[in-house]
Write a protein that holds these residues in place. Structure first.
Motif, PDB file in Angstrom:
ATOM      1  N   LEU A  27      32.874  37.167  40.736  1.00 10.35           N
ATOM      2  CA  LEU A  27      33.991  36.645  39.751  1.00 10.35           C
ATOM      3  C   LEU A  27      33.179  36.681  38.385  1.00 10.35           C
ATOM      4  CD1 LEU A  27      36.754  35.874  39.752  1.00 10.35           C
ATOM      5  CD2 LEU A  27      36.139  33.530  39.693  1.00 10.35           C
ATOM      6  N   TYR A  28      32.002  36.362  38.021  1.00 14.43           N
ATOM      7  CA  TYR A  28      31.329  36.260  36.707  1.00 14.43           C
ATOM      8  C   TYR A  28      31.801  37.739  36.033  1.00 14.43           C
ATOM      9  CZ  TYR A  28      27.038  38.334  38.720  1.00 14.43           C
ATOM     10  OH  TYR A  28      26.093  39.007  39.536  1.00 14.43           O
ATOM     11  N   GLU A  29      31.521  39.082  36.827  1.00 17.92           N
ATOM     12  CA  GLU A  29      31.739  40.179  36.372  1.00 17.92           C
ATOM     13  C   GLU A  29      32.981  40.595  35.951  1.00 17.92           C
ATOM     14  OE1 GLU A  29      30.536  42.337  39.905  1.00 17.92           O
ATOM     15  OE2 GLU A  29      28.743  42.843  38.994  1.00 17.92           O
ATOM     16  N   VAL A  30      33.916  40.033  36.640  1.00 18.07           N
ATOM     17  CA  VAL A  30      35.497  40.200  36.631  1.00 18.07           C
ATOM     18  C   VAL A  30      35.966  39.469  35.443  1.00 18.07           C
ATOM     19  CG1 VAL A  30      37.645  39.739  37.407  1.00 18.07           C
ATOM     20  CG2 VAL A  30      36.114  40.634  39.167  1.00 18.07           C
ATOM     21  N   SER A  31      35.262  38.179  35.181  1.00 23.21           N
ATOM     22  CA  SER A  31      35.722  37.309  34.102  1.00 23.21           C
ATOM     23  C   SER A  31      35.130  38.001  32.927  1.00 23.21           C
ATOM     24  CB  SER A  31      35.070  36.042  34.476  1.00 23.21           C
ATOM     25  OG  SER A  31      35.308  35.135  33.262  1.00 23.21           O
ATOM     26  N   PHE A  32      34.250  38.497  32.642  1.00 22.19           N
ATOM     27  CA  PHE A  32      33.637  38.953  31.623  1.00 22.19           C
ATOM     28  C   PHE A  32      34.585  40.221  31.213  1.00 22.19           C
ATOM     29  CE2 PHE A  32      31.012  42.325  29.616  1.00 22.19           C
ATOM     30  CZ  PHE A  32      30.607  41.623  28.427  1.00 22.19           C
ATOM     31  N   LEU A  33      34.865  41.102  32.004  1.00 25.56           N
ATOM     32  CA  LEU A  33      35.575  42.261  31.900  1.00 25.56           C
ATOM     33  C   LEU A  33      37.067  41.851  31.300  1.00 25.56           C
ATOM     34  CD1 LEU A  33      34.577  44.639  34.753  1.00 25.56           C
ATOM     35  CD2 LEU A  33      34.007  44.760  32.280  1.00 25.56           C
ATOM     36  N   LEU A  34      37.564  40.980  32.159  1.00 23.18           N
ATOM     37  CA  LEU A  34      39.096  40.383  31.780  1.00 23.18           C
ATOM     38  C   LEU A  34      39.076  39.933  30.520  1.00 23.18           C
ATOM     39  CD1 LEU A  34      40.200  39.011  35.019  1.00 23.18           C
ATOM     40  CD2 LEU A  34      41.196  40.852  34.071  1.00 23.18           C
ATOM     41  N   SER A  35      37.918  38.969  29.969  1.00 20.30           N
ATOM     42  CA  SER A  35      38.003  38.231  28.556  1.00 20.30           C
ATOM     43  C   SER A  35      38.035  39.312  27.785  1.00 20.30           C
ATOM     44  CB  SER A  35      36.681  37.264  28.816  1.00 20.30           C
ATOM     45  OG  SER A  35      36.310  36.998  27.495  1.00 20.30           O
ATOM     46  N   ASP A  64      34.421  29.511  41.599  1.00 21.36           N
ATOM     47  CA  ASP A  64      32.951  29.526  41.330  1.00 21.36           C
ATOM     48  C   ASP A  64      32.889  31.068  40.907  1.00 21.36           C
ATOM     49  OD1 ASP A  64      30.323  29.739  41.790  1.00 21.36           O
ATOM     50  OD2 ASP A  64      30.344  29.077  43.968  1.00 21.36           O
ATOM     51  N   ILE A  65      32.134  31.292  39.902  1.00 20.37           N
ATOM     52  CA  ILE A  65      31.858  32.660  39.488  1.00 20.37           C
ATOM     53  C   ILE A  65      30.827  33.321  40.394  1.00 20.37           C
ATOM     54  CG2 ILE A  65      32.518  31.946  37.001  1.00 20.37           C
ATOM     55  CD1 ILE A  65      29.601  32.014  36.349  1.00 20.37           C
ATOM     56  N   ASN A  66      30.098  32.642  41.149  1.00 26.22           N
ATOM     57  CA  ASN A  66      28.993  33.431  42.037  1.00 26.22           C
ATOM     58  C   ASN A  66      29.761  33.991  43.423  1.00 26.22           C
ATOM     59  OD1 ASN A  66      26.830  32.932  40.162  1.00 26.22           O
ATOM     60  ND2 ASN A  66      27.032  30.575  40.679  1.00 26.22           N
ATOM     61  N   GLN A  67      30.939  33.545  43.470  1.00 25.10           N
ATOM     62  CA  GLN A  67      31.273  34.238  44.754  1.00 25.10           C
ATOM     63  C   GLN A  67      32.339  35.565  44.371  1.00 25.10           C
ATOM     64  OE1 GLN A  67      33.877  30.945  46.150  1.00 25.10           O
ATOM     65  NE2 GLN A  67      32.266  30.761  47.836  1.00 25.10           N
ATOM     66  N   THR A  68      32.530  36.348  45.541  1.00 23.34           N
ATOM     67  CA  THR A  68      33.211  37.645  45.129  1.00 23.34           C
ATOM     68  C   THR A  68      34.707  37.267  45.242  1.00 23.34           C
ATOM     69  OG1 THR A  68      33.394  38.147  47.549  1.00 23.34           O
ATOM     70  CG2 THR A  68      31.416  39.365  46.312  1.00 23.34           C
ATOM     71  N   LEU A  72      36.739  34.114  47.560  1.00 24.60           N
ATOM     72  CA  LEU A  72      37.592  33.229  46.952  1.00 24.60           C
ATOM     73  C   LEU A  72      38.880  33.097  47.715  1.00 24.60           C
ATOM     74  CD1 LEU A  72      36.679  33.470  43.386  1.00 24.60           C
ATOM     75  CD2 LEU A  72      36.137  31.921  44.760  1.00 24.60           C
ATOM     76  N   GLY A  73      39.212  33.967  48.199  1.00 22.45           N
ATOM     77  CA  GLY A  73      40.701  34.312  49.269  1.00 22.45           C
ATOM     78  C   GLY A  73      41.777  34.800  48.228  1.00 22.45           C
ATOM     79  N   LEU A  74      41.362  35.464  47.147  1.00 20.06           N
ATOM     80  CA  LEU A  74      42.532  35.794  46.387  1.00 20.06           C
ATOM     81  C   LEU A  74      43.193  37.041  46.892  1.00 20.06           C
ATOM     82  CD1 LEU A  74      40.680  35.571  42.628  1.00 20.06           C
ATOM     83  CD2 LEU A  74      42.425  34.180  44.009  1.00 20.06           C
TER      84      LEU A  74
END
Length: 83
Positions: A27-35, A64-68, A72-74
């Protein structure tokens, strides 16, 4: 690569964006790109920062940004909020 389609709401821009995100990414990778992407798309209403948070749009639960994404169940159609 397996991806899901989610809706990202950004309160600063008061807009929602439909985005494909990969299931196996942290999620930290996804969050960075989305941001960064939403910062550009919002025409200056939202500024990307290191404190970006992704949470469930309805419950406000911070992920939790350390989970995929998969852990996370998305799923397709999940509604998230970028703060």
């Amino acid at each position: 690569m397996h991806k899901i389609l989610v809706e990202i709401y950004n309160p600063a821009a008061e807009k929602s964006y439909d985005v494909f995100i990969p299931l196996k990414s942290k999620l930290y990778e996804v969050s960075f790109l989305l941001s960064n992407a939403i910062s550009e798309l919002s025409e200056g209403y939202y500024q990307a920062s290191e404190q970006t948070v992704l949470c469930d749009r309805y419950t406000g639960e911070i992920f939790d940004i350390n989970q995929t994404v998969e852990e996370l169940g998305l799923k397709n159609g999940s509604k998230l909020m970028l703060l």
